[in-house]
Design an enzyme around this catalytic site. Structure first.
Site, short mmCIF file in Angstrom:
data_model
loop_
_atom_site.label_atom_id
_atom_site.label_comp_id
_atom_site.label_asym_id
_atom_site.label_seq_id
_atom_site.Cartn_x
_atom_site.Cartn_y
_atom_site.Cartn_z
N CYS A 231 0.81 -1.22 0.00
CA CYS A 231 0.00 0.00 0.00
C CYS A 231 0.85 1.26 0.00
O CYS A 231 0.30 2.38 -0.01
CB CYS A 231 -0.97 0.01 1.18
SG CYS A 231 -0.18 0.05 2.78
N CYS B 165 -3.34 -2.56 8.37
CA CYS B 165 -2.64 -1.28 8.46
C CYS B 165 -1.83 -1.18 9.76
O CYS B 165 -0.96 -0.32 9.88
CB CYS B 165 -3.63 -0.11 8.40
SG CYS B 165 -4.72 -0.16 6.98
#
Lengths: 322, 386
Positions: free
Chosen positions: A54, A131
């Protein structure tokens, strides 16, 4: 899929208040310098980590007491989304007061738990769990720098699910021990695949080395093979001990025959296994439920049972109804 | 807290005039248009009127069909999947050309057909983020049955050269489909001038309601229905027509064309003002030349500022914008456009889209400029890369 899953898009509403607060006002961001370290009588450690998938990056700063190895201060910088910032901020705070070894044992799950408002309610939605992984990985990086060892020496065994920190071995064991048949079963038993879901199959958020669907298929195939030697081994079936023959027959009954009979309210039990002439193996079975006394049980049903055993084990098997 | 809506490429406010137009069909004119009695009869003139507005809105000829459906996703699926049964399945023409920029409803339909032996070429954008007619031409083979290229890109606002692509397709005898959801209301869409065989649109992108859309089918371009079991829409799409939605879409289409000049002057001016302010921030990247974009869209990457984090900050002050790089979205892969134009890894993950409408005000843009500057300063203060 259930009613609650049918309407999506409420991502940020699932953030805990702690996550939102730390996103808006992170308490531990900033840089530490050699001058800071000198002032505190500690050693400065700077570790960088990046998520290939990401594009997020994080930098962790530690000042560590070289005598006690206790982390005296920790700050961070981050290029990432709200979850990444909040998780790193909380992680930095949790490092302080721990020794480097203790910090290295922290996982993203510990950080997520610390970010919860209520102990039973997750701090972030499942798809955002990944995340927080970077916050975990940067501790490993900092530890390797502090100890001056290669980070691979701190690596855990093959991790299948980064979010839940579940190893390949754990998944394989769970499938075998609990006879798991679906990915949902694996998630229920191990939490692997329960969060961002990238590890379930290709095409998710990020590419993974292992996918649960592949592991499940492989382990199930191995289990089938162990329980139920295939045609290539059928030549050996009549050479097996009676105990092993019974185990193999039971496995085929469980896998293929009982589910089919249960569909019509019937059942079957293995009564005996007897050697016949010319290598023939007579499998004596007793019907149960609606198969018992059914007109077809000594014709069509017996043919089905016999052919299924022959196909899976040996063409020398003959079915005998007791 | 006042809210500011700058996510008009996702959906738009229903124009009050559109709302007024559809209201009677929820209250007293609720008849099923297929009924023989007076309740059904009284709504039919309004459906005819809506059809007139839609046909006029995109320059369709009376001989062509516009099928009323639920949305562009339905229209796009109807075209792609319909083509399988129409042509791909039983002939040697088993090739579709599309682009990497398309909406997932095109991409995933194509992927589904790949499982059934259809070959699909997904054209990558060039370093300007564009798909050119030449790329399409080079991708065509004797086996190509269909080309599907969007008219304008939802992310960047870049307007694709559909007219040139249509000439290539016509010359080679290949059917052309275009997803025009981002074009209507922002550009002149006139099918008398551009030869496309299938075109899809959705009312909620041009100030109509959600849940109603249209599929244009040029006369002579056959397509089997996706929904069977009724004679509605001439048998091309079964199912009771959403009369209120259809009337609203007709009105919205008419208004969209009425406001086209405003869109290209005043909305464009506000967009340019916002863009000029963004350009004053160091280390940013705006995708595509202004004159090649729809007048309402700016797509910006700001170094050191992660896209979703910026959207979070804007939302805290009531500003709605959108990011193509959210790590909660279906894939973490960087936007193909940003990758294609040569953005580095970090920039490729920072794209934020601001999309205006004719309801956007100057004050809103001024406040947005102020807020973005503030958010960029804050997020860069703890960024690893800035």
């Amino acid at each position: 899929m259930a009613k609650a899953d049918l309407i999506g898009g409420e991502l940020w509403e699932q953030y805990s208040k702690k996550v939102a607060d730390r996103m808006n006002n992170p308490l531990n961001f900033g840089e530490l310098t050699e001058a800071n370290a000198k002032e505190m009588g500690g050693k400065l450690v700077i570790a960088n980590e990046g998520a290939e998938s990401c594009g997020d990056t994080v930098r962790l700063f530690w000042i560590v007491d070289p005598k006690t190895h206790v982390i005296k201060k920790a700050t961070f910088k981050s290029f990432g989304c709200g979850t990444a910032i909040a998780a790193t901020d909380m992680m930095a705070e949790m490092c302080v007061g721990k020794t480097v070894d203790e910090a290295a044992k922290m996982t993203n799950l510990d950080v997520e738990h610390a970010l919860r408002d209520e102990v039973d309610v997750a701090a972030v939605p499942p798809q955002k769990m990944h995340c927080s992984v970077m916050a975990y990985e940067v501790i490993k990086r900092a530890t390797s720098i502090y100890r001056n060892v290669d980070i691979s020496t701190l690596a855990e065994p093959d991790i299948v699910c980064e979010c839940a920190r579940v190893s390949l071995q754990t998944v394989e064991d769970a499938i075998r021990i609990n006879d798991l048949k679906t990915v949902e079963d694996i998630s229920d038993y191990t939490k692997a695949g329960a969060f961002c879901k990238s590890c379930i199959q290709p095409g998710g958020h990020e590419k993974r080395d292992h996918y649960l669907v592949d592991i499940l298929a492989r382990v199930r195939a191995e289990m089938d093979h162990e329980r139920n030697p295939d045609k290539t081994m059928s030549a050996d079936f009549d050479k097996l001990s009676v105990v092993k023959q019974i185990k193999a027959i039971e496995a085929v009954l469980d896998e293929h025959i009982r589910p089919a009979l249960a569909h019509d309210g019937g059942g079957i039990e293995l009564e005996d296994v007897q050697p016949g002439e010319n290598g023939i193996v007579n499998v004596h079975v007793r019907y149960q439920g609606s198969c018992k006394g059914c007109a077809g049980s000594v014709a069509g049903t017996l043919t089905f049972v016999e052919q299924t055993l022959q196909k899976n084990l040996s063409d020398k098997i003959r079915g005998v109804v007791v | 807290m006042e809210r500011i809506y700058l996510d008009n490429n996702a959906t738009t406010i229903v124009d009050p005039a559109v709302r007024d137009a559809m209201d009677p069909f929820y209250c007293h004119m609720y008849g099923n248009p297929n009924s023989l009695h007076s309740y059904g009869i009284e709504v039919r003139p309004y459906m005819h009127q809506a059809m007139e507005q839609l046909y006029a809105g995109i320059g369709a000829r009376d001989e062509d069909d516009i099928i009323i459906n639920s949305c562009a996703t339905e229209g796009n699926n109807t075209v792609i999947l319909g083509f399988y049964f129409n042509l791909l399945k039983d002939t040697r023409k088993k090739h579709i050309v599309t682009t990497q920029l398309e909406h997932p409803c095109i991409r995933e339909s194509c992927r589904f057909l790949e499982q059934h032996g259809v070959k699909v070429t997904y054209l990558a954008p060039d370093h300007d983020g564009m798909i050119t007619a030449r790329m399409v031409k080079e991708a065509l083979t004797d086996h190509t049955a269909l080309v599907s290229v969007m008219w304008a890109n939802n992310e960047t606002g870049l307007i694709l050269p559909i007219k040139e692509i249509s000439e290539v397709c016509k010359e080679r005898g290949v059917y052309l489909h275009t997803d025009a959801v981002q074009a209507i209301g922002k550009l002149k869409v006139d099918l008398k001038d551009v030869h496309v065989d299938y075109l899809t649109f959705s009312a909620h992108k041009f100030h109509g309601p959600k849940g109603i859309g249209g599929l244009y089918i040029r006369n002579g371009a056959s397509l089997p229905p996706l929904l069977h079991g009724g004679e509605q829409m001439g048998g091309r799409r079964a199912g009771t027509v959403d009369v209120a939605g259809m009337v609203a879409m007709g009105k919205a289409m008419e208004l969209a064309n009425t406001h086209l000049a405003y869109e290209n002057t005043e909305v464009r001016r506000l967009r340019d003002k916002l863009e000029d302010a963004l350009l004053k921030i160091d280390d940013i990247l705006i995708v595509g030349k202004r004159e090649l974009r729809t007048p309402n869209t700016v797509y910006v990457s700001i170094r050191g500022v992660e896209g979703e984090a910026l959207i979070w900050d804007l939302n805290q002050t009531g500003i709605a914008a959108s990011t193509g790089s959210a790590c909660a979205s279906e894939s973490l892969e960087a936007s193909p456009i940003l990758t294609a134009i040569g953005a580095d890894r970090e920039l490729a993950h920072t794209g934020v889209r601001l999309s205006l409408s004719r309801f956007t005000t100057e004050q809103e843009i001024d406040f947005t400029i102020y807020t973005i500057n503030k958010a960029v300063t804050r997020l860069r203060s703890f960024s690893t890369s800035y």
